[in-house]
Design a protein around this motif. Structure first.
Motif, PDB file in Angstrom:
ATOM      1  N   PHE A  58      61.073  -0.579  49.003  1.00  7.81           N
ATOM      2  CA  PHE A  58      61.137   0.486  48.002  1.00  7.81           C
ATOM      3  C   PHE A  58      62.117   0.130  46.880  1.00  7.81           C
ATOM      4  CE2 PHE A  58      63.731   4.206  46.700  1.00  7.81           C
ATOM      5  CZ  PHE A  58      62.812   4.762  45.807  1.00  7.81           C
ATOM      6  N   LEU A  59      63.295  -0.354  47.230  1.00  6.98           N
ATOM      7  CA  LEU A  59      64.279  -0.703  46.198  1.00  6.98           C
ATOM      8  C   LEU A  59      63.750  -1.823  45.300  1.00  6.98           C
ATOM      9  CD1 LEU A  59      67.682  -0.552  48.117  1.00  6.98           C
ATOM     10  CD2 LEU A  59      66.799   1.080  46.433  1.00  6.98           C
ATOM     11  N   LYS A  85      73.856   7.693  56.402  1.00  4.36           N
ATOM     12  CA  LYS A  85      74.154   6.270  56.567  1.00  4.36           C
ATOM     13  C   LYS A  85      73.051   5.416  55.950  1.00  4.36           C
ATOM     14  CE  LYS A  85      75.341   2.697  59.935  1.00  4.36           C
ATOM     15  NZ  LYS A  85      74.447   1.709  59.282  1.00  4.36           N
ATOM     16  N   ILE A  86      71.798   5.858  56.068  1.00  8.25           N
ATOM     17  CA  ILE A  86      70.697   5.127  55.447  1.00  8.25           C
ATOM     18  C   ILE A  86      70.905   5.049  53.936  1.00  8.25           C
ATOM     19  CG2 ILE A  86      68.228   5.221  54.920  1.00  8.25           C
ATOM     20  CD1 ILE A  86      67.796   6.423  57.690  1.00  8.25           C
ATOM     21  N   TYR A  87      71.268   6.175  53.336  1.00  5.75           N
ATOM     22  CA  TYR A  87      71.461   6.204  51.883  1.00  5.75           C
ATOM     23  C   TYR A  87      72.652   5.344  51.476  1.00  5.75           C
ATOM     24  CZ  TYR A  87      67.898   9.742  51.328  1.00  5.75           C
ATOM     25  OH  TYR A  87      66.694  10.402  51.307  1.00  5.75           O
ATOM     26  N   LEU A  88      73.712   5.367  52.257  1.00  2.61           N
ATOM     27  CA  LEU A  88      74.869   4.531  51.941  1.00  2.61           C
ATOM     28  C   LEU A  88      74.517   3.050  52.076  1.00  2.61           C
ATOM     29  CD1 LEU A  88      77.812   4.305  51.151  1.00  2.61           C
ATOM     30  CD2 LEU A  88      78.424   4.574  53.570  1.00  2.61           C
ATOM     31  N   ASP A  89      73.739   2.702  53.089  1.00  2.05           N
ATOM     32  CA  ASP A  89      73.309   1.311  53.243  1.00  2.05           C
ATOM     33  C   ASP A  89      72.433   0.880  52.061  1.00  2.05           C
ATOM     34  OD1 ASP A  89      74.649   1.120  55.631  1.00  2.05           O
ATOM     35  OD2 ASP A  89      72.867   1.356  56.897  1.00  2.05           O
ATOM     36  N   MET A  90      71.549   1.766  51.616  1.00  6.32           N
ATOM     37  CA  MET A  90      70.714   1.445  50.456  1.00  6.32           C
ATOM     38  C   MET A  90      71.579   1.289  49.209  1.00  6.32           C
ATOM     39  SD  MET A  90      67.483   4.006  51.142  1.00  6.32           S
ATOM     40  CE  MET A  90      66.478   3.423  49.777  1.00  6.32           C
ATOM     41  N   TYR A  91      72.552   2.181  49.066  1.00  6.42           N
ATOM     42  CA  TYR A  91      73.479   2.094  47.928  1.00  6.42           C
ATOM     43  C   TYR A  91      74.200   0.747  47.929  1.00  6.42           C
ATOM     44  CZ  TYR A  91      77.715   3.003  45.197  1.00  6.42           C
ATOM     45  OH  TYR A  91      78.748   2.919  44.292  1.00  6.42           O
ATOM     46  N   ASN A  92      74.698   0.360  49.093  1.00  9.18           N
ATOM     47  CA  ASN A  92      75.446  -0.903  49.182  1.00  9.18           C
ATOM     48  C   ASN A  92      74.553  -2.118  48.924  1.00  9.18           C
ATOM     49  OD1 ASN A  92      77.942   0.280  49.726  1.00  9.18           O
ATOM     50  ND2 ASN A  92      77.544   0.369  51.933  1.00  9.18           N
ATOM     51  N   SER A  93      73.254  -2.000  49.233  1.00  9.74           N
ATOM     52  CA  SER A  93      72.354  -3.129  49.020  1.00  9.74           C
ATOM     53  C   SER A  93      71.810  -3.190  47.589  1.00  9.74           C
ATOM     54  CB  SER A  93      71.189  -3.075  50.009  1.00  9.74           C
ATOM     55  OG  SER A  93      70.336  -1.990  49.735  1.00  9.74           O
ATOM     56  N   CYS A  94      72.002  -2.120  46.821  1.00 10.36           N
ATOM     57  CA  CYS A  94      71.561  -2.113  45.427  1.00 10.36           C
ATOM     58  C   CYS A  94      72.458  -3.033  44.609  1.00 10.36           C
ATOM     59  CB  CYS A  94      71.603  -0.694  44.868  1.00 10.36           C
ATOM     60  SG  CYS A  94      71.176  -0.566  43.114  1.00 10.36           S
ATOM     61  N   THR A  95      71.863  -3.959  43.885  1.00 12.06           N
ATOM     62  CA  THR A  95      72.647  -4.972  43.167  1.00 12.06           C
ATOM     63  C   THR A  95      73.097  -4.525  41.780  1.00 12.06           C
ATOM     64  OG1 THR A  95      70.604  -5.963  42.321  1.00 12.06           O
ATOM     65  CG2 THR A  95      71.497  -6.843  44.393  1.00 12.06           C
ATOM     66  N   TYR A  96      72.691  -3.339  41.346  1.00 12.80           N
ATOM     67  CA  TYR A  96      73.104  -2.870  40.025  1.00 12.80           C
ATOM     68  C   TYR A  96      74.613  -2.619  40.026  1.00 12.80           C
ATOM     69  CZ  TYR A  96      68.100  -1.719  39.460  1.00 12.80           C
ATOM     70  OH  TYR A  96      66.734  -1.758  39.402  1.00 12.80           O
ATOM     71  N   TYR A 140      74.587  18.312  50.417  1.00 15.48           N
ATOM     72  CA  TYR A 140      73.855  17.224  49.771  1.00 15.48           C
ATOM     73  C   TYR A 140      74.715  15.970  49.671  1.00 15.48           C
ATOM     74  CZ  TYR A 140      69.892  20.017  48.208  1.00 15.48           C
ATOM     75  OH  TYR A 140      68.755  20.778  48.168  1.00 15.48           O
ATOM     76  N   PHE A 141      74.053  14.843  49.635  1.00 15.43           N
ATOM     77  CA  PHE A 141      74.667  13.569  49.249  1.00 15.43           C
ATOM     78  C   PHE A 141      73.672  12.847  48.355  1.00 15.43           C
ATOM     79  CE2 PHE A 141      72.879  13.459  53.516  1.00 15.43           C
ATOM     80  CZ  PHE A 141      71.916  12.467  53.416  1.00 15.43           C
ATOM     81  N   TYR A 142      74.184  11.953  47.513  1.00 20.63           N
ATOM     82  CA  TYR A 142      73.270  11.294  46.570  1.00 20.63           C
ATOM     83  C   TYR A 142      73.922  10.043  46.018  1.00 20.63           C
ATOM     84  CZ  TYR A 142      76.258  13.531  43.039  1.00 20.63           C
ATOM     85  OH  TYR A 142      77.330  13.940  42.273  1.00 20.63           O
ATOM     86  N   TRP A 143      73.059   9.169  45.470  1.00 22.89           N
ATOM     87  CA  TRP A 143      73.603   8.070  44.684  1.00 22.89           C
ATOM     88  C   TRP A 143      72.738   7.825  43.457  1.00 22.89           C
ATOM     89  CZ3 TRP A 143      71.175   3.192  44.210  1.00 22.89           C
ATOM     90  CH2 TRP A 143      70.259   2.805  45.198  1.00 22.89           C
ATOM     91  N   LEU A 144      73.416   7.362  42.422  1.00 23.96           N
ATOM     92  CA  LEU A 144      72.810   7.131  41.123  1.00 23.96           C
ATOM     93  C   LEU A 144      73.131   5.708  40.683  1.00 23.96           C
ATOM     94  CD1 LEU A 144      74.176  10.411  39.480  1.00 23.96           C
ATOM     95  CD2 LEU A 144      71.967  10.118  40.632  1.00 23.96           C
ATOM     96  N   ALA A 145      72.186   5.066  40.001  1.00 20.96           N
ATOM     97  CA  ALA A 145      72.412   3.703  39.533  1.00 20.96           C
ATOM     98  C   ALA A 145      71.638   3.468  38.245  1.00 20.96           C
ATOM     99  CB  ALA A 145      71.979   2.689  40.581  1.00 20.96           C
ATOM    100  N   CYS A 146      72.164   2.595  37.411  1.00 24.19           N
ATOM    101  CA  CYS A 146      71.520   2.248  36.140  1.00 24.19           C
ATOM    102  C   CYS A 146      71.146   0.763  36.175  1.00 24.19           C
ATOM    103  CB  CYS A 146      72.460   2.534  34.979  1.00 24.19           C
ATOM    104  SG  CYS A 146      71.782   2.129  33.357  1.00 24.19           S
ATOM    105  N   LYS A 147      69.877   0.469  35.917  1.00 20.63           N
ATOM    106  CA  LYS A 147      69.414  -0.914  35.907  1.00 20.63           C
ATOM    107  C   LYS A 147      69.989  -1.641  34.688  1.00 20.63           C
ATOM    108  CE  LYS A 147      65.193  -3.716  35.793  1.00 20.63           C
ATOM    109  NZ  LYS A 147      63.710  -3.716  35.894  1.00 20.63           N
ATOM    110  N   PRO A 148      70.529  -2.824  34.871  1.00 18.97           N
ATOM    111  CA  PRO A 148      71.094  -3.567  33.740  1.00 18.97           C
ATOM    112  C   PRO A 148      70.027  -3.886  32.688  1.00 18.97           C
ATOM    113  CG  PRO A 148      71.740  -4.554  35.849  1.00 18.97           C
ATOM    114  CD  PRO A 148      70.689  -3.521  36.152  1.00 18.97           C
TER     115      PRO A 148
END
Length: 270
Positions: A121-122, A180-191, A262-270
């Motif tokens: 998905f990522l 924990k799933i969301y935090l793991d996904m956040y940590n694996s996001c390279t942005y 709620y918990f969430y994460w946000l990221a901006c693609k370079p």
């Protein structure tokens, strides 16, 4: 999707009626995006959209909003959900999105990404996002709380009893904590430009029956219902009656204040 759930018509109808998508979180997402992404905002893609409660909230900010879901029943519910004219829906798995590379300004997933094949998905999100586009993954935990007069602590002990009874039916794919799933996904996001928030409490005034109905939409309750319908009904009735007794009320339509974590994460693609 890595796991396919929420696909029965009755479940999709309940999902439409009881699930919530708070405006406060949409505002947080848009505040983040307005700092990162040049306007105009053309296309928002809401993946795992369910019956479209969160999808519709994106409509004022974008020229076009598309919700996707693997479930035909959920898409059917979303399409009859009094949508703004710029909102549409498509059936699609989260890992194979029907959009061109670099086409999407915002890709969101609200209370859905824990069911996806996370790395596929990522990778797919990165493909469809345009440079400077944003990714927003939002969800909430099961530990909702209730507030009513001076009996709130009693109510929350009863809520914990409800959650504990459902814990054995939790899908092993999401383990003990979806956070924990969301935090793991956040940590694996390279942005490099990204933000994690693990605790945002949103409150909503609802009838007590709405709280019960929302818990009944959870996958753990649905699994219990599938395995033992009589026990699922007994549990709901027991918890409902116990809450009403503690509140000293005779109607399940009595309003309570429901707090959702709620918990969430946000990221901006370079």
């Amino acid at each position: 999707m890595a796991v396919r759930l929420f696909e029965g018509k009755d479940h999709a109808t309940a999902y439409l009626h009881y699930r919530v998508a708070p405006q406060e979180l949409i505002s947080t997402v848009m505040n983040f995006m307005e700092k990162k992404t040049p306007k105009p905002f053309n296309l928002a893609l809401d993946v795992g959209c369910g019956s479209g409660q969160g999808t519709k909230l994106l409509a004022p900010y974008f020229t076009k909003v598309v919700g996707t879901d693997i479930s035909p029943a959920q898409i059917e519910m979303a399409q009859v959900n009094n949508n703004p004219p710029n909102v549409s829906y498509r059936q699609s798995p989260a890992e194979e999105l029907p959009f061109a590379a670099g086409e999407v300004d915002l890709l969101s997933a609200m209370t859905a990404a824990h069911w996806f094949d996370h790395q596929r998905f990522l990778k797919e999100a990165d493909r469809v996002l345009k440079p400077g586009g944003c990714l927003a993954l939002l969800s909430y935990s099961m530990d909702m709380e209730l507030e009513y007069g001076d009996v709130s602590s009693i109510l929350n002990d009863i809520c914990k009893e409800f959650y504990a009874a459902l814990l054995p039916f939790r899908d092993p794919y999401i383990g003990k904590s979806s956070a924990k799933i969301y935090l793991d996904m956040y940590n694996s996001c390279t942005y490099p430009d990204k933000e994690w928030n693990e605790c945002l409490w949103i409150k909503k005034t609802v009838p007590l029956s709405h709280y019960i109905g929302m818990v009944e939409t959870f996958s753990s309750y649905q699994k219990l219902k599938q395995e033992d319908p009589a026990e699922a009904e007994r549990l709901s009735n027991h918890i409902r009656n116990k809450l009403m007794s503690a509140m000293h009320v005779s109607s399940p339509e009595t309003e309570v204040t429901m707090f959702v974590h709620y918990f969430y994460w946000l990221a901006c693609k370079p």
